[in-house]
Design a protein around this motif. Sequence first.
Motif, PDB file in Angstrom:
ATOM      1  N   LEU A 117     -24.855 -44.593 -41.374  1.00  0.00           N
ATOM      2  CA  LEU A 117     -25.157 -44.705 -39.808  1.00  0.00           C
ATOM      3  C   LEU A 117     -26.585 -44.330 -40.213  1.00  0.00           C
ATOM      4  O   LEU A 117     -27.173 -43.190 -40.885  1.00  0.00           O
ATOM      5  CB  LEU A 117     -24.636 -43.428 -38.971  1.00  0.00           C
ATOM      6  CG  LEU A 117     -25.252 -43.313 -37.797  1.00  0.00           C
ATOM      7  CD1 LEU A 117     -25.138 -44.310 -36.813  1.00  0.00           C
ATOM      8  CD2 LEU A 117     -25.081 -41.784 -37.265  1.00  0.00           C
ATOM      9  N   PHE A 118     -27.631 -45.116 -39.416  1.00  0.00           N
ATOM     10  CA  PHE A 118     -28.803 -45.095 -39.287  1.00  0.00           C
ATOM     11  C   PHE A 118     -29.336 -44.359 -38.189  1.00  0.00           C
ATOM     12  O   PHE A 118     -28.485 -44.654 -37.056  1.00  0.00           O
ATOM     13  CB  PHE A 118     -29.837 -46.378 -39.338  1.00  0.00           C
ATOM     14  CG  PHE A 118     -29.711 -46.832 -40.817  1.00  0.00           C
ATOM     15  CD1 PHE A 118     -30.395 -46.443 -41.777  1.00  0.00           C
ATOM     16  CD2 PHE A 118     -28.799 -48.123 -40.821  1.00  0.00           C
ATOM     17  CE1 PHE A 118     -30.295 -47.435 -42.886  1.00  0.00           C
ATOM     18  CE2 PHE A 118     -28.610 -48.900 -42.165  1.00  0.00           C
ATOM     19  CZ  PHE A 118     -29.420 -48.368 -43.131  1.00  0.00           C
ATOM     20  N   PHE A 119     -29.893 -43.170 -38.092  1.00  0.00           N
ATOM     21  CA  PHE A 119     -29.876 -42.116 -36.964  1.00  0.00           C
ATOM     22  C   PHE A 119     -30.355 -42.944 -35.608  1.00  0.00           C
ATOM     23  O   PHE A 119     -29.707 -42.563 -34.541  1.00  0.00           O
ATOM     24  CB  PHE A 119     -30.655 -40.886 -37.320  1.00  0.00           C
ATOM     25  CG  PHE A 119     -30.388 -40.315 -38.736  1.00  0.00           C
ATOM     26  CD1 PHE A 119     -29.110 -40.095 -38.923  1.00  0.00           C
ATOM     27  CD2 PHE A 119     -31.268 -40.092 -39.511  1.00  0.00           C
ATOM     28  CE1 PHE A 119     -28.687 -39.569 -40.221  1.00  0.00           C
ATOM     29  CE2 PHE A 119     -31.012 -39.462 -40.830  1.00  0.00           C
ATOM     30  CZ  PHE A 119     -29.689 -39.347 -41.046  1.00  0.00           C
ATOM     31  N   ASP A 120     -31.210 -43.688 -35.594  1.00  0.00           N
ATOM     32  CA  ASP A 120     -31.578 -44.320 -34.359  1.00  0.00           C
ATOM     33  C   ASP A 120     -30.555 -45.189 -33.561  1.00  0.00           C
ATOM     34  O   ASP A 120     -30.426 -45.465 -32.399  1.00  0.00           O
ATOM     35  CB  ASP A 120     -32.820 -44.963 -34.468  1.00  0.00           C
ATOM     36  CG  ASP A 120     -34.101 -44.171 -34.664  1.00  0.00           C
ATOM     37  OD1 ASP A 120     -34.185 -42.931 -34.667  1.00  0.00           O
ATOM     38  OD2 ASP A 120     -34.921 -44.893 -35.441  1.00  0.00           O
ATOM     39  N   ASN A 121     -29.651 -45.302 -34.398  1.00  0.00           N
ATOM     40  CA  ASN A 121     -28.307 -46.196 -33.839  1.00  0.00           C
ATOM     41  C   ASN A 121     -27.325 -45.561 -33.396  1.00  0.00           C
ATOM     42  O   ASN A 121     -26.035 -45.766 -32.752  1.00  0.00           O
ATOM     43  CB  ASN A 121     -27.905 -47.152 -34.969  1.00  0.00           C
ATOM     44  CG  ASN A 121     -29.106 -48.189 -35.433  1.00  0.00           C
ATOM     45  OD1 ASN A 121     -29.783 -48.541 -34.660  1.00  0.00           O
ATOM     46  ND2 ASN A 121     -28.720 -48.670 -36.409  1.00  0.00           N
ATOM     47  N   LEU A 122     -27.348 -44.031 -33.450  1.00  0.00           N
ATOM     48  CA  LEU A 122     -26.308 -43.020 -32.868  1.00  0.00           C
ATOM     49  C   LEU A 122     -26.061 -43.613 -31.427  1.00  0.00           C
ATOM     50  O   LEU A 122     -27.030 -43.727 -30.619  1.00  0.00           O
ATOM     51  CB  LEU A 122     -26.681 -41.524 -33.004  1.00  0.00           C
ATOM     52  CG  LEU A 122     -25.867 -40.758 -32.423  1.00  0.00           C
ATOM     53  CD1 LEU A 122     -24.387 -40.721 -33.179  1.00  0.00           C
ATOM     54  CD2 LEU A 122     -26.302 -39.373 -32.482  1.00  0.00           C
TER      55      LEU A 122
END
Length: 216
Positions: free
Chosen positions: A63-68
């Motif tokens: 998970l890349f955080f901006d994609n949460l």
Amino acid sequence: MIWLTETDQPFPPLSETTEEGIIALGGDLSNERLIDAYKQGIFPWYCEGEPIIWYCPDPRMVLFFDNLKISKSMRGILRKNNFTVTFNQNFESVIANCKTIDRKDGLGTWITKDMQQAYIELHKKGIAQSVEVWQNDELVGGLYGIDQGHVFCGESMFSKVSNASKIAFIYLVEKLKREKYALLDCQVYNDHLASLGAEEITRDIFLQILKNKSIS
């Protein structure tokens, strides 16, 4: 794929990984072995009574955080603030619940007694960490994983009430983002993680990110 028969025997090169992502069998769950494994993107995953099976899958779920992804209904639950979230306040209870919780998908049974104790020892060193979700002073959800300083490798999570593990996940992601981590390692694909925004990347890309900095 090889058998690890010596305490200090290194893992083989990734070129020897099987199609299923298995890189080695055997060995032990010592602090040294586990730390060395995670530095290389390798993790143990096996059932009680089996030899230790070491994985380094390709592709890798991260998970890349901006994609949460936080659904509208989940945002409403968070706003109600009916839960309290803590970090590293009850690691042993979190891993015990992850081990024993009844899951419809059957996951969780892979946390053997030896693995449970090994990660407790890593927690005492500050390497394995937990997130706890409380409701009315009762532990109702949480997760644990390995903190590599810039990558957090998620291992398992549990819920005793609806959405508790999602809350733990969201709070962890927000914390990691604030602290400038690169990504959350989710290891292998599942629909639940995908619904939260996780995606698959190649093992090579994952290892490039991981090797920028790792646990000592």
